[in-house]
Write an enzyme that holds these catalytic residues in place. Structure first.
Site, PDB file in Angstrom:
ATOM      1  CE  LYS A 159      -3.105   0.491   3.431  1.00 46.48           C
ATOM      2  NZ  LYS A 159      -3.075   1.763   4.181  1.00 46.48           N
ATOM      3  NE  ARG A 168       6.195   6.706   0.841  1.00 42.70           N
ATOM      4  CZ  ARG A 168       5.361   6.455   1.850  1.00 42.70           C
ATOM      5  NH1 ARG A 168       4.297   5.688   1.656  1.00 42.70           N
ATOM      6  NH2 ARG A 168       5.582   6.960   3.048  1.00 42.70           N
ATOM      7  NE  ARG A 205      -5.416   8.207  11.070  1.00 46.45           N
ATOM      8  CZ  ARG A 205      -4.719   7.397  10.291  1.00 46.45           C
ATOM      9  NH1 ARG A 205      -5.258   6.919   9.190  1.00 46.45           N
ATOM     10  NH2 ARG A 205      -3.484   7.079  10.604  1.00 46.45           N
ATOM     11  CG  ASP A 247       0.881   0.029   9.365  1.00 46.29           C
ATOM     12  OD1 ASP A 247       0.458   0.894  10.155  1.00 46.29           O
ATOM     13  OD2 ASP A 247       1.329   0.296   8.237  1.00 46.29           O
ATOM     14  NE  ARG A 253      -5.048  -0.056  13.026  1.00 47.96           N
ATOM     15  CZ  ARG A 253      -4.368   0.107  11.904  1.00 47.96           C
ATOM     16  NH1 ARG A 253      -3.046   0.186  11.925  1.00 47.96           N
ATOM     17  NH2 ARG A 253      -4.997   0.194  10.749  1.00 47.96           N
ATOM     18  NE  ARG A 280      -2.509  -1.810   8.403  1.00 48.43           N
ATOM     19  CZ  ARG A 280      -2.226  -2.111   7.136  1.00 48.43           C
ATOM     20  NH1 ARG A 280      -2.420  -3.344   6.685  1.00 48.43           N
ATOM     21  NH2 ARG A 280      -1.755  -1.195   6.314  1.00 48.43           N
TER      22      ARG A 280
END
Ligand code: S3P
Length: 418
Positions: free
Chosen positions: A5, A10, A106, A299, A330, A371
């Protein structure tokens, strides 16, 4: 496993700003990365899709983007928003960056502050959250930024602003983070000097088109690595997984827990190390996760929570307060969900203490976090009864084929259509 990802985002961004045509292979067909491609199309970049996982990007050069019609919707992606914020700061036009309900919560000051100290003009909501209105047309000056947070997104936003700045732009990090922006800028011909934790580049150069082969995403593979490690009798081979050392901290943690993970056929794809991973089930035991590994597995904590829940003894996580400002909090989401399955977990401000044990069935909330949803699916594989995972449509942001692939290797997971 799907394409990486971070690299896919990028690859679109830099090929769009390059002179000439770039071909991307192994591109992640996820909602996040497609949103990034759509944003560049909105700014006049022609992107062809010859086949799934392939993009041909007709670059417009550093100053060739056109003012977009409407807002730029980054969807669920913090990477898209933060990196674009840096890039948009250098444009001659105004743009507005927005996103979904999770992204709108965020923190963005971490990028707007250094960019504004370079001369950018950016408005955020009062709480420092999106939408971001970036007033282009400012002249930017290079800075030497000592980032207080170990964040590849912060580093990359400053560097992308730095492409448009007068003089040199440098970033120093408290802990080294993934270096894809640096590596890729260099592949596109921009002179960049970097070493772990430190990067510098001059303004006033051009990007030259190049082809990019995106390796498979270690973070997506992580769910299958943990699944094979915790489900008795498993053996799984994962091919061509990106092994950049800034991403593979989970391997160290799992091996310290007793996991059996072999690396075979080490090679390079598009300048990145890749390997096939062979994972065999062995009983795991709890560990103290070394704080110096946290950035290299940032992550992978949802997957690690699942592994820890199945390990013998206690696993302690510290120094991971960044987990509270990811696509969800998380720490809270994983702790609440695993508790609902019978696991004993104590939350701390920067981590958790997880006592492994038997999991029972139940219902868990993934709070729209891709996730966390996948981590619960893995934990469910060893639960004594079915687990219902709610609010998991966002799995498609990074891993649209998760259910299908999971089923193909024996994970009894099925979508519940409401
Ligand atoms: C990313 C950097 C990390 C990571 C995110 C992708 C990137 O975020 O969590 O999934 O592509 O640069 P931070 O920079 O906020 O740590």
């Amino acid at each position: 496993m799907p394409g990486d990802k971070s690299i896919s985002h990028r690859a679109i961004m830099l090929s769009a700003l390059a002179e000439g045509t770039s071909r991307i292979t192994g591109f992640l067909e996820g909602e996040d990365t497609r949103a990034t491609a759509r944003i560049f199309e909105q700014m006049g970049v022609r992107i062809e899709v010859p086949s799934p996982g392939e993009r041909v990007v007709h670059g417009v050069g550093l100053r060739g983007l056109r003012a977009p019609q409407g807002v730029l919707d980054c969807g669920n992606s913090g990477t898209a928003m933060r990196l674009l914020c840096g890039m948009m700061a250098g444009q001659a036009f105004e743009s507005t960056l927005t996103g979904d309900a999770s992204l709108l919560k965020r923190p963005m000051r971490r990028v707007t502050e250094p960019l504004m100290s370079m001369g950018a003009s950016i408005e955020a909501a009062e709480s420092g959250t999106p939408p971001l209105r970036v007033h282009g047309g400012q002249s930017l000056c290079g800075i030497d930024y000592a980032s207080p947070i170990a964040s590849a997104q912060v580093k990359s936003a400053v560097l992308l602003g730095g492409l448009y700045a007068e003089g040199e732009t440098g970033v120093t990090e408290p802990k080294p983070t993934r270096d894809y922006t640096e590596r890729m800028l260099r592949a596109f011909g921009w002179p960049v000097e970097f070493e772990p934790g430190r990067v510098r580049l001059p303004g006033g150069h051009t990007l030259r088109a190049t082809d990019i082969a995106v390796p498979a995403d270690f973070s997506s593979a992580a769910f299958f690595i943990v699944a094979a490690a915790i489900v008795p009798g498993s053996q799984l081979r994962l091919r061509g997984i990106g092994m950049n050392p800034r991403r593979t901290g989970l391997l160290h943690a799992l091996r310290a827990m007793g996991a059996n993970i072999a690396e075979e056929n080490r090679r390079e794809t598009g300048g990145e190390p890749v390997a096939d991973l062979v994972v065999r089930h062995t009983p795991l035991h709890g560990i103290e996760v070394p704080t110096e590994r946290v950035a290299d597995m940032i992550d992978e904590f949802p997957a690690l929570f699942a592994a820890a829940a199945c390990a013998e003894g206690v696993t302690t996580i510290r120094g991971a307060e960044e987990l509270r400002v990811k696509e969800s909090d998380r720490i809270a989401v994983m702790a609440t969900g695993l508790r609902a399955l019978g696991v004993r977990i104590e939350e701390t401000p920067d981590g958790a203490m997880i006592e492994g044990g038997a999991l029972h069935g139940g219902t868990v909330e993934s709070s729209g976090d891709h996730r966390c949803a996948m981590a619960f699916a893995i934990a469910a594989a060893v639960a004594a009864a079915p687990v219902v995972i709610r609010d998991c449509a966002n799995v498609a942001t990074s891993f649209p084929a998760f259910v299908e692939l999971g089923r193909s290797c024996g994970l009894a997971v099925e979508p519940v259509v409401r």
